[in-house]
Design a protein around this motif. Sequence first.
Motif, PDB file in Angstrom:
ATOM      1  N   ASP A 153      84.634 -14.814 -18.702  1.00  0.00           N
ATOM      2  CA  ASP A 153      86.076 -14.538 -18.730  1.00  0.00           C
ATOM      3  C   ASP A 153      86.734 -15.685 -19.509  1.00  0.00           C
ATOM      4  OD1 ASP A 153      88.868 -14.863 -17.947  1.00  0.00           O
ATOM      5  OD2 ASP A 153      88.497 -13.282 -16.467  1.00  0.00           O
ATOM      6  N   ILE A 154      87.362 -15.372 -20.635  1.00  0.00           N
ATOM      7  CA  ILE A 154      87.895 -16.435 -21.504  1.00  0.00           C
ATOM      8  C   ILE A 154      88.930 -17.300 -20.780  1.00  0.00           C
ATOM      9  CG2 ILE A 154      89.144 -16.958 -23.626  1.00  0.00           C
ATOM     10  CD1 ILE A 154      87.977 -14.698 -24.975  1.00  0.00           C
ATOM     11  N   GLU A 155      89.691 -16.690 -19.887  1.00  0.00           N
ATOM     12  CA  GLU A 155      90.737 -17.449 -19.176  1.00  0.00           C
ATOM     13  C   GLU A 155      90.150 -18.313 -18.062  1.00  0.00           C
ATOM     14  OE1 GLU A 155      93.669 -17.524 -20.497  1.00  0.00           O
ATOM     15  OE2 GLU A 155      92.981 -16.014 -21.943  1.00  0.00           O
ATOM     16  N   THR A 156      89.398 -17.687 -17.161  1.00  0.00           N
ATOM     17  CA  THR A 156      88.933 -18.410 -15.961  1.00  0.00           C
ATOM     18  C   THR A 156      87.573 -19.066 -16.164  1.00  0.00           C
ATOM     19  OG1 THR A 156      87.724 -16.509 -15.080  1.00  0.00           O
ATOM     20  CG2 THR A 156      90.072 -16.663 -14.524  1.00  0.00           C
ATOM     21  N   LYS A 157      86.856 -18.680 -17.233  1.00  0.00           N
ATOM     22  CA  LYS A 157      85.485 -19.142 -17.529  1.00  0.00           C
ATOM     23  C   LYS A 157      84.472 -18.645 -16.496  1.00  0.00           C
ATOM     24  CE  LYS A 157      87.302 -21.545 -20.880  1.00  0.00           C
ATOM     25  NZ  LYS A 157      87.335 -20.966 -22.225  1.00  0.00           N
ATOM     26  N   GLU A 158      84.846 -17.673 -15.699  1.00  0.00           N
ATOM     27  CA  GLU A 158      83.921 -17.158 -14.684  1.00  0.00           C
ATOM     28  C   GLU A 158      82.769 -16.405 -15.362  1.00  0.00           C
ATOM     29  OE1 GLU A 158      83.798 -14.221 -10.790  1.00  0.00           O
ATOM     30  OE2 GLU A 158      85.627 -14.311 -11.994  1.00  0.00           O
ATOM     31  N   ARG A 159      81.534 -16.623 -14.852  1.00  0.00           N
ATOM     32  CA  ARG A 159      80.343 -15.945 -15.364  1.00  0.00           C
ATOM     33  C   ARG A 159      80.014 -14.750 -14.474  1.00  0.00           C
ATOM     34  NH1 ARG A 159      81.632 -20.387 -18.248  1.00  0.00           N
ATOM     35  NH2 ARG A 159      79.925 -21.809 -18.724  1.00  0.00           N
ATOM     36  N   THR A 160      79.695 -13.622 -15.090  1.00  0.00           N
ATOM     37  CA  THR A 160      79.267 -12.444 -14.328  1.00  0.00           C
ATOM     38  C   THR A 160      78.037 -11.850 -14.990  1.00  0.00           C
ATOM     39  OG1 THR A 160      81.620 -11.993 -13.942  1.00  0.00           O
ATOM     40  CG2 THR A 160      80.055 -10.286 -13.283  1.00  0.00           C
ATOM     41  N   ALA A 161      76.982 -11.635 -14.206  1.00  0.00           N
ATOM     42  CA  ALA A 161      75.735 -11.089 -14.759  1.00  0.00           C
ATOM     43  C   ALA A 161      75.948  -9.667 -15.254  1.00  0.00           C
ATOM     44  CB  ALA A 161      74.645 -11.117 -13.704  1.00  0.00           C
ATOM     45  N   LYS A 162      75.375  -9.357 -16.408  1.00  0.00           N
ATOM     46  CA  LYS A 162      75.339  -7.980 -16.908  1.00  0.00           C
ATOM     47  C   LYS A 162      74.018  -7.353 -16.437  1.00  0.00           C
ATOM     48  CE  LYS A 162      77.706  -9.611 -21.088  1.00  0.00           C
ATOM     49  NZ  LYS A 162      77.665  -9.757 -22.558  1.00  0.00           N
ATOM     50  N   LYS A 163      73.890  -6.075 -16.636  1.00  0.00           N
ATOM     51  CA  LYS A 163      72.663  -5.389 -16.236  1.00  0.00           C
ATOM     52  C   LYS A 163      71.433  -6.011 -16.919  1.00  0.00           C
ATOM     53  CE  LYS A 163      70.488  -0.789 -16.015  1.00  0.00           C
ATOM     54  NZ  LYS A 163      70.687   0.648 -16.319  1.00  0.00           N
ATOM     55  N   SER A 164      71.602  -6.415 -18.183  1.00  0.00           N
ATOM     56  CA  SER A 164      70.479  -6.985 -18.936  1.00  0.00           C
ATOM     57  C   SER A 164      69.923  -8.249 -18.271  1.00  0.00           C
ATOM     58  CB  SER A 164      70.898  -7.303 -20.374  1.00  0.00           C
ATOM     59  OG  SER A 164      72.011  -8.184 -20.389  1.00  0.00           O
ATOM     60  N   ALA A 165      70.766  -8.972 -17.526  1.00  0.00           N
ATOM     61  CA  ALA A 165      70.302 -10.207 -16.872  1.00  0.00           C
ATOM     62  C   ALA A 165      69.226  -9.904 -15.839  1.00  0.00           C
ATOM     63  CB  ALA A 165      71.477 -10.935 -16.220  1.00  0.00           C
ATOM     64  N   SER A 166      69.464  -8.901 -14.999  1.00  0.00           N
ATOM     65  CA  SER A 166      68.457  -8.596 -13.971  1.00  0.00           C
ATOM     66  C   SER A 166      67.231  -7.928 -14.591  1.00  0.00           C
ATOM     67  CB  SER A 166      69.048  -7.743 -12.850  1.00  0.00           C
ATOM     68  OG  SER A 166      69.606  -6.575 -13.378  1.00  0.00           O
ATOM     69  N   TRP A 167      67.452  -7.142 -15.656  1.00  0.00           N
ATOM     70  CA  TRP A 167      66.307  -6.555 -16.365  1.00  0.00           C
ATOM     71  C   TRP A 167      65.419  -7.657 -16.945  1.00  0.00           C
ATOM     72  CZ3 TRP A 167      64.911  -6.803 -21.605  1.00  0.00           C
ATOM     73  CH2 TRP A 167      63.828  -5.983 -21.964  1.00  0.00           C
ATOM     74  N   PHE A 168      66.063  -8.667 -17.582  1.00  0.00           N
ATOM     75  CA  PHE A 168      65.302  -9.754 -18.208  1.00  0.00           C
ATOM     76  C   PHE A 168      64.563 -10.587 -17.161  1.00  0.00           C
ATOM     77  CE2 PHE A 168      64.747 -13.773 -20.645  1.00  0.00           C
ATOM     78  CZ  PHE A 168      64.184 -13.261 -21.806  1.00  0.00           C
ATOM     79  N   ALA A 169      65.190 -10.758 -15.994  1.00  0.00           N
ATOM     80  CA  ALA A 169      64.524 -11.494 -14.905  1.00  0.00           C
ATOM     81  C   ALA A 169      63.210 -10.801 -14.537  1.00  0.00           C
ATOM     82  CB  ALA A 169      65.435 -11.574 -13.686  1.00  0.00           C
ATOM     83  N   ASP A 170      63.234  -9.466 -14.454  1.00  0.00           N
ATOM     84  CA  ASP A 170      62.013  -8.715 -14.144  1.00  0.00           C
ATOM     85  C   ASP A 170      60.963  -8.888 -15.238  1.00  0.00           C
ATOM     86  OD1 ASP A 170      63.111  -7.762 -11.819  1.00  0.00           O
ATOM     87  OD2 ASP A 170      63.732  -5.820 -12.642  1.00  0.00           O
ATOM     88  N   VAL A 171      61.394  -8.794 -16.489  1.00  0.00           N
ATOM     89  CA  VAL A 171      60.460  -8.934 -17.601  1.00  0.00           C
ATOM     90  C   VAL A 171      59.801 -10.308 -17.568  1.00  0.00           C
ATOM     91  CG1 VAL A 171      60.260  -9.068 -20.137  1.00  0.00           C
ATOM     92  CG2 VAL A 171      61.682  -7.296 -19.102  1.00  0.00           C
ATOM     93  N   SER A 172      60.622 -11.345 -17.386  1.00  0.00           N
ATOM     94  CA  SER A 172      60.091 -12.709 -17.363  1.00  0.00           C
ATOM     95  C   SER A 172      59.165 -12.919 -16.164  1.00  0.00           C
ATOM     96  CB  SER A 172      61.267 -13.683 -17.312  1.00  0.00           C
ATOM     97  OG  SER A 172      60.781 -14.985 -17.130  1.00  0.00           O
TER      98      SER A 172
END
Length: 462
Positions: free
Chosen positions: A438-457
């Motif tokens: 979020d450009i204003e708050t700088k909050e990070r939120t995982a996208k679907k690809s994040a959990s997919w990549f975790a499984d792959v790794s």
Amino acid sequence: MSLQYRFPEGFWWGSAASATQTEGAASDGGKGKNIWDYWYQQQPNRFFEEVGPETTSDFYHKYKEDIQLMNQIGHNSFRPSISWSRLIPSGTGEVNQEAVDFYNNVIDELIANDVEPFINLFHFDMPLELQEKGGWESREVVEAYTVYAKTCFELFGDRVKKWFTFNEPIVPVEGGYLYDFHYPNVVDAKKAFQVAYNTMIAHAKAVKEFKSLDVKDGKIGIILNLTPSYPRSQNPADLKASHIADLFFNRSFLDPAVLGEYPQELIDLLQEHGQLPSTVTGDAELLKNNTVDLLGVNYYQPRRVKAKESLPNPYSPFMPDWFFDNYEMPGRKMNIYRGWEIYEKGIYDIMINLKENYGNIESFISENGMGVQDEARFIKDGRIEDDYRIEFIQGHLKWLYKAIEEGCNARGYHLWTFMDNWSWSNAYKNRYGFFSVDIETKERTAKKSASWFADVSNNNGF
């Protein structure tokens, strides 16, 4: 579960980032100005929605949280860059202790989270005072970079074992000296070739410094954006066009980095058109003796070319484009947001070329990724469902897997990038991350690809 694609033991799963694009804190912590800080002050209109590099994704303050998230999604490696103007604010002289503390903390945090730091020394961010001395046009700046590199090896080399001198060194050449999309906005091929040449001399000098320190288990490399040049047809004129494009855009850096010398055809071509850079006695030997241990390959899109439709304007500035035209292949698959073709097999073709013509050098995909605009459209139950990104990564990994099966020495895959970051003139227009920011708050939120990549790794495959 049965994996169709199982990667070699110890495969590097991770992502890449750069200092200017993620750190923010552009005028905090004793940092000096770089060319991006300066250009943004001069011409904010050249940046998407006039968003500059002041705060970006604020990794400078949020690195602990980010590195813990990297660990959570299965990263075992991560490539950030060191900001030269943060570490040595004027480019030469005093080392900034606040910067040393910051980079020490980042490296220690990565190691504590089982993420190996791959450290890159230069990612387009020339300190302003050195640009004013000519930037890479100047051998004085080459010497300053050598001192900077040595300083980094001495400060951090006890923990960092994988180093890279430059990321995509051709981009400052194309952007700053040929096609006017980076500062200093010069259009002058002769200067461009001097900049490219001096960058490779700086690279070789840094490699020499690194090798003289004899870092245990240490490796040094360079990161090149290799873009296969595909001819429109097998007509000799099209083949010649693609061969020349390859000389200019790939082999001008790949050959000296890996083989220790420039292609003779490139030298002859530049000589014929009065474009050869000036050299110094001992340069050829320096390049020959300081080749890389490891090659990072950035791959986003292919280059498709054809023979020129019309002769170059004799009154126009000399350009590589005098020898070929770009070709838009009918039916190509596109990432419409970036205007780039998606061609997954390119990754395989690059690896086979490295195997057959470059001694099968140890390499890895150091960047590959997909920038998409307005990703908020894809939010479902609070998460960006970026199936298009998953499909993109998967498509490239399948071809990388095939290359490895055929004996290519490819050791890893890093996505560009871990979290949405500021892009050079596009700012936050296209988003690339596993995590949205979020450009204003700088909050990070995982996208679907994040959990997919975790499984792959975690499964070392899919």
